[in-house]
Design a protein around this motif. Structure first.
Motif, PDB file in Angstrom:
ATOM      1  N   PHE A  10       0.704  -1.212   0.157  1.00  0.00           N
ATOM      2  CA  PHE A  10      -0.020  -0.079   0.061  1.00  0.00           C
ATOM      3  C   PHE A  10       0.889   1.186  -0.056  1.00  0.00           C
ATOM      4  N   LEU A  11       1.927   1.310   0.373  1.00  0.00           N
ATOM      5  CA  LEU A  11       2.668   2.511   0.420  1.00  0.00           C
ATOM      6  C   LEU A  11       3.099   3.011  -0.931  1.00  0.00           C
ATOM      7  N   PRO A  12       3.305   2.111  -1.774  1.00  0.00           N
ATOM      8  CA  PRO A  12       3.675   2.708  -3.287  1.00  0.00           C
ATOM      9  C   PRO A  12       2.309   3.407  -3.681  1.00  0.00           C
ATOM     10  N   ALA A  13       1.055   3.089  -3.333  1.00  0.00           N
ATOM     11  CA  ALA A  13      -0.086   3.896  -3.903  1.00  0.00           C
ATOM     12  C   ALA A  13      -0.085   5.372  -3.734  1.00  0.00           C
ATOM     13  N   PHE A  14       1.116   5.823  -3.052  1.00  0.00           N
ATOM     14  CA  PHE A  14       1.082   7.202  -2.886  1.00  0.00           C
ATOM     15  C   PHE A  14       1.722   7.804  -4.252  1.00  0.00           C
ATOM     16  N   PHE A  15       2.465   6.791  -4.786  1.00  0.00           N
ATOM     17  CA  PHE A  15       3.339   7.114  -6.014  1.00  0.00           C
ATOM     18  C   PHE A  15       3.062   6.684  -7.230  1.00  0.00           C
ATOM     19  N   THR A  16       2.169   5.427  -7.421  1.00  0.00           N
ATOM     20  CA  THR A  16       1.953   4.787  -8.527  1.00  0.00           C
ATOM     21  C   THR A  16       1.323   5.535  -9.870  1.00  0.00           C
ATOM     22  N   GLY A  17       0.024   6.130  -9.159  1.00  0.00           N
ATOM     23  CA  GLY A  17      -0.475   7.300  -9.988  1.00  0.00           C
ATOM     24  C   GLY A  17       0.416   8.231 -10.737  1.00  0.00           C
ATOM     25  N   HIS A  18       1.461   8.941 -10.027  1.00  0.00           N
ATOM     26  CA  HIS A  18       2.634   9.677 -10.682  1.00  0.00           C
ATOM     27  C   HIS A  18       3.423   8.691 -11.642  1.00  0.00           C
ATOM     28  N   LEU A  19       3.722   7.708 -11.304  1.00  0.00           N
ATOM     29  CA  LEU A  19       4.556   6.969 -12.013  1.00  0.00           C
ATOM     30  C   LEU A  19       3.800   6.467 -13.474  1.00  0.00           C
ATOM     31  N   ILE A  20       2.650   6.228 -13.340  1.00  0.00           N
ATOM     32  CA  ILE A  20       1.615   5.774 -14.317  1.00  0.00           C
ATOM     33  C   ILE A  20       1.675   7.160 -15.502  1.00  0.00           C
ATOM     34  N   ASN A  21       1.518   8.282 -14.575  1.00  0.00           N
ATOM     35  CA  ASN A  21       1.449   9.629 -15.446  1.00  0.00           C
ATOM     36  C   ASN A  21       2.733   9.734 -16.017  1.00  0.00           C
ATOM     37  N   ARG A  22       3.834   9.678 -15.648  1.00  0.00           N
ATOM     38  CA  ARG A  22       5.090   9.844 -16.227  1.00  0.00           C
ATOM     39  C   ARG A  22       5.542   8.767 -17.246  1.00  0.00           C
ATOM     40  N   PHE A  23       5.511   7.564 -16.999  1.00  0.00           N
ATOM     41  CA  PHE A  23       6.011   6.496 -17.641  1.00  0.00           C
ATOM     42  C   PHE A  23       4.982   5.816 -18.671  1.00  0.00           C
ATOM     43  N   GLY A  24       3.539   5.826 -18.374  1.00  0.00           N
ATOM     44  CA  GLY A  24       2.737   5.184 -18.952  1.00  0.00           C
ATOM     45  C   GLY A  24       2.076   3.992 -17.957  1.00  0.00           C
ATOM     46  N   VAL A  25       0.988   3.608 -18.391  1.00  0.00           N
ATOM     47  CA  VAL A  25       0.391   2.474 -17.666  1.00  0.00           C
ATOM     48  C   VAL A  25       1.049   1.041 -17.863  1.00  0.00           C
ATOM     49  N   LEU A  26       1.308   0.737 -19.236  1.00  0.00           N
ATOM     50  CA  LEU A  26       1.876  -0.255 -19.748  1.00  0.00           C
ATOM     51  C   LEU A  26       3.326  -0.621 -19.338  1.00  0.00           C
ATOM     52  N   PRO A  27       4.243   0.161 -19.144  1.00  0.00           N
ATOM     53  CA  PRO A  27       5.446  -0.025 -18.518  1.00  0.00           C
ATOM     54  C   PRO A  27       5.379  -0.108 -16.918  1.00  0.00           C
ATOM     55  N   ILE A  28       4.486   0.400 -16.311  1.00  0.00           N
ATOM     56  CA  ILE A  28       4.229   0.116 -14.829  1.00  0.00           C
ATOM     57  C   ILE A  28       3.678  -1.321 -14.715  1.00  0.00           C
ATOM     58  N   ILE A  29       2.935  -1.630 -15.527  1.00  0.00           N
ATOM     59  CA  ILE A  29       2.434  -3.298 -15.559  1.00  0.00           C
ATOM     60  C   ILE A  29       3.429  -4.322 -15.619  1.00  0.00           C
ATOM     61  N   ALA A  30       4.232  -3.955 -16.798  1.00  0.00           N
ATOM     62  CA  ALA A  30       5.390  -4.775 -17.023  1.00  0.00           C
ATOM     63  C   ALA A  30       6.400  -4.796 -15.753  1.00  0.00           C
ATOM     64  N   THR A  31       6.606  -3.615 -15.202  1.00  0.00           N
ATOM     65  CA  THR A  31       7.461  -3.567 -14.104  1.00  0.00           C
ATOM     66  C   THR A  31       7.026  -4.286 -12.798  1.00  0.00           C
ATOM     67  N   GLY A  32       5.808  -4.200 -12.797  1.00  0.00           N
ATOM     68  CA  GLY A  32       5.108  -4.978 -11.507  1.00  0.00           C
ATOM     69  C   GLY A  32       5.307  -6.494 -11.816  1.00  0.00           C
ATOM     70  N   ALA A  33       4.860  -6.960 -13.080  1.00  0.00           N
ATOM     71  CA  ALA A  33       5.230  -8.171 -13.345  1.00  0.00           C
ATOM     72  C   ALA A  33       6.664  -8.560 -13.092  1.00  0.00           C
ATOM     73  N   PHE A  34       7.442  -8.055 -13.583  1.00  0.00           N
ATOM     74  CA  PHE A  34       9.161  -8.188 -13.249  1.00  0.00           C
ATOM     75  C   PHE A  34       9.227  -8.394 -11.902  1.00  0.00           C
ATOM     76  N   ILE A  35       8.747  -7.477 -11.055  1.00  0.00           N
ATOM     77  CA  ILE A  35       9.195  -7.384  -9.526  1.00  0.00           C
ATOM     78  C   ILE A  35       8.510  -8.676  -9.063  1.00  0.00           C
ATOM     79  N   GLN A  36       7.207  -9.045  -9.493  1.00  0.00           N
ATOM     80  CA  GLN A  36       6.689 -10.423  -8.856  1.00  0.00           C
ATOM     81  C   GLN A  36       7.542 -11.595  -9.292  1.00  0.00           C
ATOM     82  N   ILE A  37       8.024 -11.660 -10.621  1.00  0.00           N
ATOM     83  CA  ILE A  37       9.132 -12.640 -10.897  1.00  0.00           C
ATOM     84  C   ILE A  37      10.180 -12.698  -9.988  1.00  0.00           C
ATOM     85  N   GLY A  38      10.721 -11.426  -9.625  1.00  0.00           N
ATOM     86  CA  GLY A  38      11.804 -11.555  -8.595  1.00  0.00           C
ATOM     87  C   GLY A  38      11.409 -12.071  -7.348  1.00  0.00           C
ATOM     88  N   CYS A  39      10.349 -11.925  -6.867  1.00  0.00           N
ATOM     89  CA  CYS A  39       9.860 -12.384  -5.721  1.00  0.00           C
ATOM     90  C   CYS A  39       9.845 -13.814  -5.943  1.00  0.00           C
TER      91      CYS A  39
END
Length: 193
Positions: free
Chosen positions: A58-87
């Motif tokens: 939940f802490l990233p929720a303060f920034f996720t919207g800004h990241l989506i506005n800056r980089f686009g929603v699809l790169p953020i989705i791909a980054t999230g999937a990459f991070i979960q692969i890292g998990c």
């Protein structure tokens, strides 16, 4: 009609991101205390890992919207999937306390990016008059997946083991990442035509 909306590439990628992002997070997070117990950790250890996980969700929720506005929603989705692969990779690398802790931080952040990204992407798929039915279809499928993952987590942990749970998350996150990259390419082609 909903069938027409559901055939949109954007709807499919949004749904995959939300469903698999939430499903993988639930599968791993729900099985973590059981896996830690099986590895000899105490309740307090599991509680610390889950506390870190919840903050990471939940802490990233303060920034996720800004990241989506800056980089686009699809790169953020791909980054999230990459991070979960890292998990999954951190969990597969060992069963020390820090493996569980870092992996649960990763799956929390990855969930935030895939779920917030997926629900943001979903808003591109409907008109205001279609909003209720599209949201309902999305939420029904996402929370059905989440319930299934929660129900399976203990069964899989007991019958197949911790490694199988983590291996199972890899193809789901690979699908999300590939779908996001595919939609980026598809949108670029559409824009150039």
């Amino acid at each position: 009609p909903m069938s027409e909306i559901a055939r949109q590439p954007t709807y499919i990628v949004a749904l995959l991101s939300s469903m698999f992002g939430y499903g993988v997070m639930t599968l791993v997070m729900s099985a973590t205390p059981l896996a830690m117990l099986a590895c000899g950790f105490q309740f307090n250890d599991s509680a610390t890992v889950i506390q870190g996980h919840v903050i990471a969700m939940f802490l990233p929720a303060f920034f996720t919207g800004h990241l989506i506005n800056r980089f686009g929603v699809l790169p953020i989705i791909a980054t999230g999937a990459f991070i979960q692969i890292g998990c999954a990779l951190v969990n597969l690398a060992g069963i020390d306390f820090m493996n569980f802790f870092i992996a649960n931080i990763f799956v929390g952040i990855g969930w935030n990016f895939t779920f917030v990204g997926g629900t943001t992407l979903l808003t591109r798929t409907y008109t205001p008059a279609e909003r209720a039915k599209v949201q309902a279809s999305h939420d029904f499928l996402v929370y059905s997946t989440t319930a299934l993952a929660a129900g399976l987590s203990g069964v899989l942990q007991a019958s197949a083991g911790w490694q199988v749970i983590n291996y199972a998350s890899l193809p789901m996150m690979a699908i999300v990442m590939l779908a996001a990259f595919w939609l980026m390419r598809y949108e670029r082609r559409q824009a150039s035509d």
